[in-house]
Design a protein around this motif. Structure first.
Motif, PDB file in Angstrom:
ATOM      1  N   LEU A  87       0.835  -1.206   0.000  1.00  0.00           N
ATOM      2  CA  LEU A  87       0.000   0.000   0.000  1.00  0.00           C
ATOM      3  C   LEU A  87       0.868   1.253   0.000  1.00  0.00           C
ATOM      4  O   LEU A  87       0.638   2.184  -0.780  1.00  0.00           O
ATOM      5  CB  LEU A  87      -0.936   0.005   1.206  1.00  0.00           C
ATOM      6  CG  LEU A  87      -1.802   1.258   1.378  1.00  0.00           C
ATOM      7  CD1 LEU A  87      -2.739   1.435   0.186  1.00  0.00           C
ATOM      8  CD2 LEU A  87      -2.581   1.183   2.667  1.00  0.00           C
ATOM      9  N   TYR A 112       2.485   1.701  -3.456  1.00  0.00           N
ATOM     10  CA  TYR A 112       1.569   2.200  -4.486  1.00  0.00           C
ATOM     11  C   TYR A 112       1.288   3.693  -4.279  1.00  0.00           C
ATOM     12  O   TYR A 112       1.399   4.489  -5.209  1.00  0.00           O
ATOM     13  CB  TYR A 112       0.263   1.415  -4.462  1.00  0.00           C
ATOM     14  CG  TYR A 112      -0.678   1.838  -5.552  1.00  0.00           C
ATOM     15  CD1 TYR A 112      -0.594   1.263  -6.815  1.00  0.00           C
ATOM     16  CD2 TYR A 112      -1.630   2.820  -5.345  1.00  0.00           C
ATOM     17  CE1 TYR A 112      -1.433   1.659  -7.834  1.00  0.00           C
ATOM     18  CE2 TYR A 112      -2.476   3.227  -6.363  1.00  0.00           C
ATOM     19  CZ  TYR A 112      -2.375   2.631  -7.596  1.00  0.00           C
ATOM     20  OH  TYR A 112      -3.202   3.043  -8.606  1.00  0.00           O
ATOM     21  N   VAL A 113       0.933   4.068  -3.065  1.00  0.00           N
ATOM     22  CA  VAL A 113       0.610   5.470  -2.778  1.00  0.00           C
ATOM     23  C   VAL A 113       1.861   6.337  -2.910  1.00  0.00           C
ATOM     24  O   VAL A 113       1.807   7.456  -3.435  1.00  0.00           O
ATOM     25  CB  VAL A 113      -0.028   5.600  -1.382  1.00  0.00           C
ATOM     26  CG1 VAL A 113      -0.199   7.043  -0.979  1.00  0.00           C
ATOM     27  CG2 VAL A 113      -1.377   4.884  -1.362  1.00  0.00           C
ATOM     28  N   TYR A 145       2.551   6.970  -6.581  1.00  0.00           N
ATOM     29  CA  TYR A 145       1.599   7.961  -7.092  1.00  0.00           C
ATOM     30  C   TYR A 145       2.007   9.365  -6.658  1.00  0.00           C
ATOM     31  O   TYR A 145       2.002  10.300  -7.454  1.00  0.00           O
ATOM     32  CB  TYR A 145       0.193   7.636  -6.583  1.00  0.00           C
ATOM     33  CG  TYR A 145      -0.882   8.452  -7.247  1.00  0.00           C
ATOM     34  CD1 TYR A 145      -1.508   7.987  -8.393  1.00  0.00           C
ATOM     35  CD2 TYR A 145      -1.268   9.683  -6.751  1.00  0.00           C
ATOM     36  CE1 TYR A 145      -2.484   8.732  -9.013  1.00  0.00           C
ATOM     37  CE2 TYR A 145      -2.244  10.440  -7.360  1.00  0.00           C
ATOM     38  CZ  TYR A 145      -2.856   9.949  -8.496  1.00  0.00           C
ATOM     39  OH  TYR A 145      -3.826  10.701  -9.117  1.00  0.00           O
ATOM     40  N   TRP A 179      -6.575   5.736  -3.137  1.00  0.00           N
ATOM     41  CA  TRP A 179      -6.578   4.892  -1.941  1.00  0.00           C
ATOM     42  C   TRP A 179      -7.240   3.536  -2.216  1.00  0.00           C
ATOM     43  O   TRP A 179      -6.757   2.499  -1.751  1.00  0.00           O
ATOM     44  CB  TRP A 179      -7.283   5.586  -0.788  1.00  0.00           C
ATOM     45  CG  TRP A 179      -6.493   6.698  -0.197  1.00  0.00           C
ATOM     46  CD1 TRP A 179      -6.764   8.035  -0.287  1.00  0.00           C
ATOM     47  CD2 TRP A 179      -5.290   6.600   0.563  1.00  0.00           C
ATOM     48  NE1 TRP A 179      -5.802   8.763   0.367  1.00  0.00           N
ATOM     49  CE2 TRP A 179      -4.884   7.907   0.908  1.00  0.00           C
ATOM     50  CE3 TRP A 179      -4.513   5.529   0.997  1.00  0.00           C
ATOM     51  CZ2 TRP A 179      -3.734   8.160   1.646  1.00  0.00           C
ATOM     52  CZ3 TRP A 179      -3.369   5.798   1.743  1.00  0.00           C
ATOM     53  CH2 TRP A 179      -2.999   7.088   2.059  1.00  0.00           C
ATOM     54  N   GLY A 195      -4.836   1.505  -4.237  1.00  0.00           N
ATOM     55  CA  GLY A 195      -3.750   1.063  -3.366  1.00  0.00           C
ATOM     56  C   GLY A 195      -4.162  -0.091  -2.467  1.00  0.00           C
ATOM     57  O   GLY A 195      -3.401  -1.042  -2.274  1.00  0.00           O
ATOM     58  N   TYR A 204      -4.333  -3.181  -4.607  1.00  0.00           N
ATOM     59  CA  TYR A 204      -2.983  -3.691  -4.845  1.00  0.00           C
ATOM     60  C   TYR A 204      -2.473  -4.452  -3.615  1.00  0.00           C
ATOM     61  O   TYR A 204      -1.902  -5.541  -3.744  1.00  0.00           O
ATOM     62  CB  TYR A 204      -2.046  -2.534  -5.192  1.00  0.00           C
ATOM     63  CG  TYR A 204      -0.672  -2.974  -5.601  1.00  0.00           C
ATOM     64  CD1 TYR A 204      -0.424  -3.442  -6.878  1.00  0.00           C
ATOM     65  CD2 TYR A 204       0.385  -2.926  -4.697  1.00  0.00           C
ATOM     66  CE1 TYR A 204       0.842  -3.846  -7.255  1.00  0.00           C
ATOM     67  CE2 TYR A 204       1.649  -3.331  -5.067  1.00  0.00           C
ATOM     68  CZ  TYR A 204       1.869  -3.793  -6.346  1.00  0.00           C
ATOM     69  OH  TYR A 204       3.118  -4.200  -6.703  1.00  0.00           O
TER      70      TYR A 204
END
Length: 109
Positions: free
Chosen positions: A5, A8-9, A12, A32, A35, A38
């Motif tokens: 998480l 991914y965030v 971004y 969110w 994420g 994912y």
């Protein structure tokens, strides 16, 4: 599964670098959700392949390949799920092409 998480965030945020207030608003909600999706896929694949269960004191080539396999499958599964979900919401690509030159922009653009 905090690490997927955060990855991914963080990716971004690294690419688009939005303000901190943006992350608390409704515009960030799809980021969110993606994420979390994912991280969920990474968790499921971790349960299936159990790559984190081996000893990491001495990492072998086999352990490295297992991590690469798990990472690749996580990314591939995420891309397939997002493709299916987005395609279901946005319609088919041929329908977007027939609409004209603005087919690749979103309504908020």
């Amino acid at each position: 599964m905090v690490l997927p998480l955060a990855a991914y965030v963080g990716a971004y945020a690294f690419v688009l670098s939005p303000q901190l207030s943006w992350w608390m608003g409704l515009e960030a909600q799809p980021v969110w959700v993606a994420g979390l999706l994912y991280a969920l896929i990474a968790a499921v694949l971790e349960i299936i392949f159990r790559t984190e269960r081996s000893s990491w004191r001495y990492v072998s080539v086999q352990d490295a390949f297992a991590l690469v396999r798990s990472t690749f499958l996580t990314m591939a599964a995420f891309l397939v799920v997002v493709f299916v979900l987005v395609r279901a919401v946005e319609g088919s690509m041929s329908a977007r092409i027939r609409r004209g030159p603005g087919w690749c922009t979103t309504p908020s653009d």
